[in-house]
Scaffold this motif. Sequence first.
Motif, short mmCIF file in Angstrom:
data_model
loop_
_atom_site.label_atom_id
_atom_site.label_comp_id
_atom_site.label_asym_id
_atom_site.label_seq_id
_atom_site.Cartn_x
_atom_site.Cartn_y
_atom_site.Cartn_z
N HIS A 211 -6.05 1.91 2.42
CA HIS A 211 -5.70 0.49 2.38
C HIS A 211 -6.36 -0.28 3.52
O HIS A 211 -6.93 -1.36 3.31
CB HIS A 211 -4.18 0.33 2.46
N GLU B 264 -6.61 1.65 -4.31
CA GLU B 264 -6.72 0.54 -3.36
C GLU B 264 -7.94 -0.33 -3.65
O GLU B 264 -7.87 -1.56 -3.60
CB GLU B 264 -6.79 1.09 -1.93
N ALA C 180 0.84 -1.20 0.00
CA ALA C 180 0.00 0.00 0.00
C ALA C 180 0.87 1.25 0.00
O ALA C 180 0.59 2.22 -0.71
CB ALA C 180 -0.92 0.00 1.22
#
Length: 359
Positions: free
Chosen positions: A262, A227, A202
């Motif tokens: 994330h 994401e 991430a």
Amino acid sequence: MNNPSEQTYDESVLILAPLPDDEIVLREMVEAEGEAARPARVQSFEDFIAAGAGCLLMTEDALVSPVIAPLLSWAAQQPGWSAFPVLILTRNAGELPYPLAGFLPPGHPQGVQVTLLPRPSAPEVVRNAIRNAMDGRRRQYLIRDQVQELDNSRERLALLGREVQHRAKNSLTKISVIARQTWRNSKNPEQFIESLERRIGATARGLDLMTETEWQGAKLADLFKVEVRAVLGEGYEDRFTVDGEEVALNYDAALALHLAAHELTTNALKYGAFSVDGGSVALRWRRTEEEGEEKIDLVWQERGGPSVKKPAQKGFGSKIVEQALALQIGGYVQTSYKPEGLQCRMVLPYTNLRNGGGS
């Protein structure tokens, strides 16, 4: 006197001829070449040359101290790329007229390119000299612009290099903190590796967004979209919507919010709206004011997922979101476990998103 390095190119031809008839003839030649003629005066020549010109066209009658001294003084200030064209009509074109030669070292002085023209000369000879002088001066300014652009590029590269070095150190520090916290909250090495890889991934995706904009700021919506796309794949737009004005984020805000994106996305995939078919998430934000300070009120709202209930204790992902947004942006988080789905509200100082809330 104006510095040519700071000037735009002056297209005019400065004419210096004490005799009115000479001035009229020279002016007609200049205008026949399509150039702008600007007559000057001997006694105020310093003011005329200080204003700049494309070239100087003069008769040798004007070679007197009030002209030569300011001309050479101005020439001495010229940068390396500049050689100001001076065309002199003289009865002896084989050598510099005596008054000028007395002021000059052998050869052309720095900053001046002297061309001697026989007097009288055919109009075409003078016009060709004017044309060549003006074309040459334009090329000089083109070289100046190219040199300045090269210098600016070097400065931008040096600045970017320092920025990358600084940000890389910060990122490594943050990854180290994430690794230690992940280890403390992992039940076994396998869980630790899996969780750490996700969080490092991430962070890497957040850095990719920043480098795409040359570290000038990723867009708020893009941080969450990248994401969600990573877990839902193409067509994710059917299950994830965004609503809010575009906000360009600084480096620290972008990484903090991307980590929050994330954790929220991962939680939705494991336990929330993205864990079942038909579940969706709406992300919306608006600018508001709280205690006299402008804020971004950002809401992550899940719908259509499994029934929601408040956990017995706060998970590590929730702690990461709260700590990252508080420490790096100065914001706070409110999480609500509503019947229709999890809601995470993030209230963030607007100036810290754009102008920096840490480093």
